[in-house]
Design a protein around this motif. Sequence first.
Motif, PDB file in Angstrom:
ATOM      1  N   ARG A   1       6.827 -20.051 -56.457  1.00 37.26           N
ATOM      2  CA  ARG A   1       5.584 -20.774 -56.676  1.00 37.26           C
ATOM      3  C   ARG A   1       4.496 -20.197 -55.778  1.00 37.26           C
ATOM      4  O   ARG A   1       4.777 -19.521 -54.795  1.00 37.26           O
ATOM      5  CB  ARG A   1       5.752 -22.262 -56.360  1.00 37.26           C
ATOM      6  CG  ARG A   1       6.266 -22.532 -54.943  1.00 37.26           C
ATOM      7  CD  ARG A   1       6.599 -23.992 -54.724  1.00 37.26           C
ATOM      8  NE  ARG A   1       7.300 -24.200 -53.459  1.00 37.26           N
ATOM      9  CZ  ARG A   1       7.736 -25.384 -53.042  1.00 37.26           C
ATOM     10  NH1 ARG A   1       7.547 -26.446 -53.783  1.00 37.26           N
ATOM     11  NH2 ARG A   1       8.359 -25.501 -51.889  1.00 37.26           N
TER      12      ARG A   1
ATOM     13  N   ARG B   1      -3.015 -28.426 -58.987  1.00 38.74           N
ATOM     14  CA  ARG B   1      -2.321 -28.567 -60.276  1.00 38.74           C
ATOM     15  C   ARG B   1      -2.326 -27.237 -61.030  1.00 38.74           C
ATOM     16  O   ARG B   1      -1.339 -26.898 -61.699  1.00 38.74           O
ATOM     17  CB  ARG B   1      -2.970 -29.669 -61.098  1.00 38.74           C
ATOM     18  CG  ARG B   1      -2.652 -31.083 -60.604  1.00 38.74           C
ATOM     19  CD  ARG B   1      -3.155 -32.156 -61.548  1.00 38.74           C
ATOM     20  NE  ARG B   1      -4.601 -32.329 -61.446  1.00 38.74           N
ATOM     21  CZ  ARG B   1      -5.186 -33.155 -60.576  1.00 38.74           C
ATOM     22  NH1 ARG B   1      -4.459 -33.862 -59.715  1.00 38.74           N
ATOM     23  NH2 ARG B   1      -6.507 -33.288 -60.544  1.00 38.74           N
ATOM     24  N   GLU B   2      -3.431 -26.491 -60.950  1.00 41.21           N
ATOM     25  CA  GLU B   2      -3.472 -25.199 -61.640  1.00 41.21           C
ATOM     26  C   GLU B   2      -2.433 -24.237 -61.071  1.00 41.21           C
ATOM     27  O   GLU B   2      -1.713 -23.575 -61.833  1.00 41.21           O
ATOM     28  CB  GLU B   2      -4.864 -24.575 -61.506  1.00 41.21           C
ATOM     29  CG  GLU B   2      -5.892 -25.161 -62.456  1.00 41.21           C
ATOM     30  CD  GLU B   2      -7.176 -24.351 -62.487  1.00 41.21           C
ATOM     31  OE1 GLU B   2      -7.955 -24.535 -63.442  1.00 41.21           O
ATOM     32  OE2 GLU B   2      -7.411 -23.535 -61.571  1.00 41.21           O
TER      33      GLU B   2
ATOM     34  N   SER C   1       1.008 -24.831 -62.229  1.00 40.06           N
ATOM     35  CA  SER C   1       1.279 -24.551 -63.644  1.00 40.06           C
ATOM     36  C   SER C   1       1.660 -23.095 -63.902  1.00 40.06           C
ATOM     37  O   SER C   1       2.099 -22.755 -65.003  1.00 40.06           O
ATOM     38  CB  SER C   1       0.055 -24.908 -64.492  1.00 40.06           C
ATOM     39  OG  SER C   1      -1.005 -23.983 -64.293  1.00 40.06           O
ATOM     40  N   VAL C   2       1.488 -22.215 -62.900  1.00 40.73           N
ATOM     41  CA  VAL C   2       1.788 -20.792 -63.105  1.00 40.73           C
ATOM     42  C   VAL C   2       2.675 -20.258 -61.975  1.00 40.73           C
ATOM     43  O   VAL C   2       2.302 -19.316 -61.279  1.00 40.73           O
ATOM     44  CB  VAL C   2       0.495 -19.956 -63.224  1.00 40.73           C
ATOM     45  CG1 VAL C   2      -0.100 -20.067 -64.604  1.00 40.73           C
ATOM     46  CG2 VAL C   2      -0.539 -20.360 -62.168  1.00 40.73           C
TER      47      VAL C   2
ATOM     48  N   ARG D   1      -3.167 -18.897 -69.447  1.00 41.57           N
ATOM     49  CA  ARG D   1      -2.217 -19.813 -68.836  1.00 41.57           C
ATOM     50  C   ARG D   1      -2.891 -21.027 -68.223  1.00 41.57           C
ATOM     51  O   ARG D   1      -2.232 -22.037 -67.962  1.00 41.57           O
ATOM     52  CB  ARG D   1      -1.408 -19.062 -67.767  1.00 41.57           C
ATOM     53  CG  ARG D   1      -0.425 -18.039 -68.330  1.00 41.57           C
ATOM     54  CD  ARG D   1       0.686 -18.707 -69.138  1.00 41.57           C
ATOM     55  NE  ARG D   1       1.376 -19.713 -68.354  1.00 41.57           N
ATOM     56  CZ  ARG D   1       2.420 -19.455 -67.561  1.00 41.57           C
ATOM     57  NH1 ARG D   1       2.891 -18.218 -67.476  1.00 41.57           N
ATOM     58  NH2 ARG D   1       3.002 -20.419 -66.880  1.00 41.57           N
ATOM     59  N   LEU D   2      -4.197 -20.966 -67.975  1.00 41.52           N
ATOM     60  CA  LEU D   2      -4.892 -22.127 -67.428  1.00 41.52           C
ATOM     61  C   LEU D   2      -5.429 -23.039 -68.515  1.00 41.52           C
ATOM     62  O   LEU D   2      -5.987 -24.093 -68.218  1.00 41.52           O
ATOM     63  CB  LEU D   2      -6.045 -21.669 -66.519  1.00 41.52           C
ATOM     64  CG  LEU D   2      -5.655 -20.769 -65.354  1.00 41.52           C
ATOM     65  CD1 LEU D   2      -6.862 -20.500 -64.464  1.00 41.52           C
ATOM     66  CD2 LEU D   2      -4.518 -21.367 -64.537  1.00 41.52           C
TER      67      LEU D   2
ATOM     68  N   PRO E   1      -3.471 -24.287 -71.537  1.00 43.80           N
ATOM     69  CA  PRO E   1      -2.274 -24.348 -72.384  1.00 43.80           C
ATOM     70  C   PRO E   1      -2.604 -24.904 -73.763  1.00 43.80           C
ATOM     71  O   PRO E   1      -3.432 -25.798 -73.925  1.00 43.80           O
ATOM     72  CB  PRO E   1      -1.339 -25.288 -71.605  1.00 43.80           C
ATOM     73  CG  PRO E   1      -2.223 -26.047 -70.676  1.00 43.80           C
ATOM     74  CD  PRO E   1      -3.362 -25.144 -70.344  1.00 43.80           C
TER      75      PRO E   1
END
Length: 677
Positions: free
Chosen positions: A12, A383-384, A387-388, A654-655, A657
Motif C-alpha cells: 500500500r 481514500r484515494e 484505492s490503488v 483508477r481514481l 472507478p
Amino acid sequence: MRADRPEGPDRRIHFGGDYYPEQWPEEVWAEDVQLMKEAGVTLVTAGVFAWARVEPRPGEWDFGWFDRVMDNLAQAGLRVCLATMTASPPPWLSRMHPEILPETEDGRRKWPGGRQHYCPSSPVYRQYATRLVEQVATRYAQHPALEVWHVGNEYGCHIRQCFCDVSAADFRRWLAERYGTVDVLNEAWSTAFWSQRYDSFEEVLPPRLAPTFANPSQQLDYLRFSDDALRQCYLAELAVLRRLTPDTRVTTNLMAHHKPVDAFEWARHQDVMSLDFYQDPYDPDEHLRAAFNFDLMRSALGGQPWMLLEQAPSAVNWRPRNSPKPPGAMRLWSWQAVAQGADAIMYFQWRQSLGGAEKFHSAMLPHGGTDTRAFREVSELGREFASVPEIAGTRSRAETALLTDWNSWWALELDSHPSTALDQALINRAHHRPLFDAGVACDILPPSSELAGYKLVVVPNLYLLRADDARRLARYVEDGGQLLVSFFSGIVDERDRVHPGGYPAPLRQLLGLRVEEFWPLDEGVRVPVEGVASAGPELEPGTEGDLWSEAVELEGAEAVAVFGSGELVGRPAVTRHQYGSGTAWYVGTRLGHTAMRGLLDHVRQAAGVDPVLPGLPSGVQATVREDDEHSFLFLLNHGDDSAVVALPEPMSDRLSPGSGAVTSVSLPPRGVAVMER
C-alpha cells in the motif's frame, strides 16, 4: 534488511503524519486514533521530540506513557515510523555539559531554547544520544506497530557547521586520517600562498572568521568534515539499531537539495530515502523544484521507492508570508511525489499544536477540527491512496541522467571566484526543467555513477571534477553516448586546485575546445546568442544568454551558436564535438528556458530519448511507474488552464472507478489522473 516492496495486504501507499501525543492530555489520544482511521492514516511518525519526556532527568526513564501510545496505534492497525528521539537534547543535558553547545565561526555560542542545540562532533552528545537509542530500540524492537526507524531529524537544518574547540580537535583528527602527514596537507591546501604553511596538525583551525578570504581548500574540507560529523551522529545511532533490530528498515529525513548534507553519501547508509519538502504556494514554479528533488530521492538508492516524510497540509509558519495551499494543490503535489516514486505520503503534523513556535503551522487535523477544508481534503486523499495499493513497489525507468556532486557544489559557491552569482541549485534546475517539461524521465546521479545504460547525460556544472570522473565521461561518449556539459566545468580537482593544461583541462579533448578566459556577466546584462546556419538546433530570434560567458577556442569542435554582440561577438556560445562513437555538447552561457528547451530537445532526439507521451499540453506532467504486473501512467496538470491529453491506447482511470477505458483524459487545473493499461 526488509524488502523495499511489500506484498499481500501490506502492499500500500502509506499515508499519515508526525504525531506528538506528548503535547496533549491522554484523553485526546483515543480521539486521535479514531480520526486517523477516518482520514485513512496508515503510518505515523512518533517520538521525534520526546527525549525530555522519556528521560526527564539523567538516567531516569519514563516510557510508560509512550508504551500506551504505541499500543493504541497497534490496536488500531496503524504502523509507526519510530524516531530515535535524539533531535533535540533536553535542558538538563546542556546544563550539565555546556561543552555540547555549538559555536558560530565568530565564536558566538548558540544556546538552548530552540532545537538541534548540539555540536555534531561532541562525544558527550553522542554518548547520551546512543544511550537513549539503546533504551528505545530495546523496548520497542518487537512492538507490532514498529514499521521503520527514523534516526534524528533534518540533520544540518539549524546547525550546519560548528566552529568550537571540540569541532576543531575533531577536524584535526579528520585531516590526519585524510592526508596522513602535514606535508601532504600543505600541498593539498596550497599553503605556500599567504604564508599559511603548517608545521603540525595542531596548528590547524576551522575556517573561523578571518580578516579576509579564507583558504578555499580549507573551507572545502571543512564542509566535507561538517557533513561527515553530522553523519557520524547518524551512524552511531544506526549501529545500535542494526545490532538490536537488524530486520527493521532505517531512514532519516533529508531536506530539499540541502547543501550541508550530501544525499548520495547519506543514501549509502539508509534502507529507504526520506525527504521533507515544503512547497511555497506563492511560487508558480514550485512543482519544478519538487520535480528535481523527487527525482533525486528516487535516484539516490537506485530507483527504490522513497518516503515523503514531511510536507504541509496547507500553510507553514516560517516564511515571511505563509499562504495556505489553495484547494486541490495539496492533492496535486502529493500525487506528484507518488508519480515520481514515493510510496509514503506524510505530513507535519497530525494535530495542530496549541503552543510553541509551530502553532500556526497547518496540520491534518487543524485547530478548527474535522469540519475544515484541510481535514476533508486530507481524508479524501487518504481514500484515494487506499484505492490503488498496487502502485506501491512499482518503479520508473529513465534513459537520461543528470549529474550533480556535493563536493563541486561546495567548491563552486566559495568566494574569490570569477563570479559569486553562480547558484548550483538554480543551475541544476535550469537543466532539469526542459526534460521535465518534455515529459522525459530523468535520474539524478553523482559523477561516479555507471553511465552505460543512459542514452543522454546532462552535466549542468561540475566546477570540481576528479580525473577519474572525467575519464568516465569520456568513455561514455566514446562508446556512443550523448553528453551535454555547461559552463565553468572541469576547472579544479578534488583539492580545489586548478587542473593544469588550460580550462577545462580534463575535458578539453572530449569537448574539443579550450576556454581562454571567463567573462562573467554583470547583473541584468544579457548577450544575444545566434544559431549557426545548418550546424545545429534552430534558435529563436532574440535568444539571449545571461550570468556567464566564456572566450572559447575550438580544438576540433564546431560552433552551433555564437555570441551576437559584445566583447565575444562571433565567438562560440554552444559547441558540438564528435568523439569516438558519440557526441559531446558544450554550453558556454546560461540560456533562457525556451532556448535551453530547444537545445535539449535537439540533443535528446539525437540520442533517441523519447518523452513518456508526445505532444503533452503545457503544464501537464506525465510519468510511468510499472512492474511485471502493472503499468501506471500518471497525468498531473500544474497549469492554470484545463488540458486534454491523448492516450496511446485505451486505459482506465483508477481514481474514477467505473469510468471504463478511454483514449483521452480531460484534466482541470490541479487535476490528477492515474491511468492503467
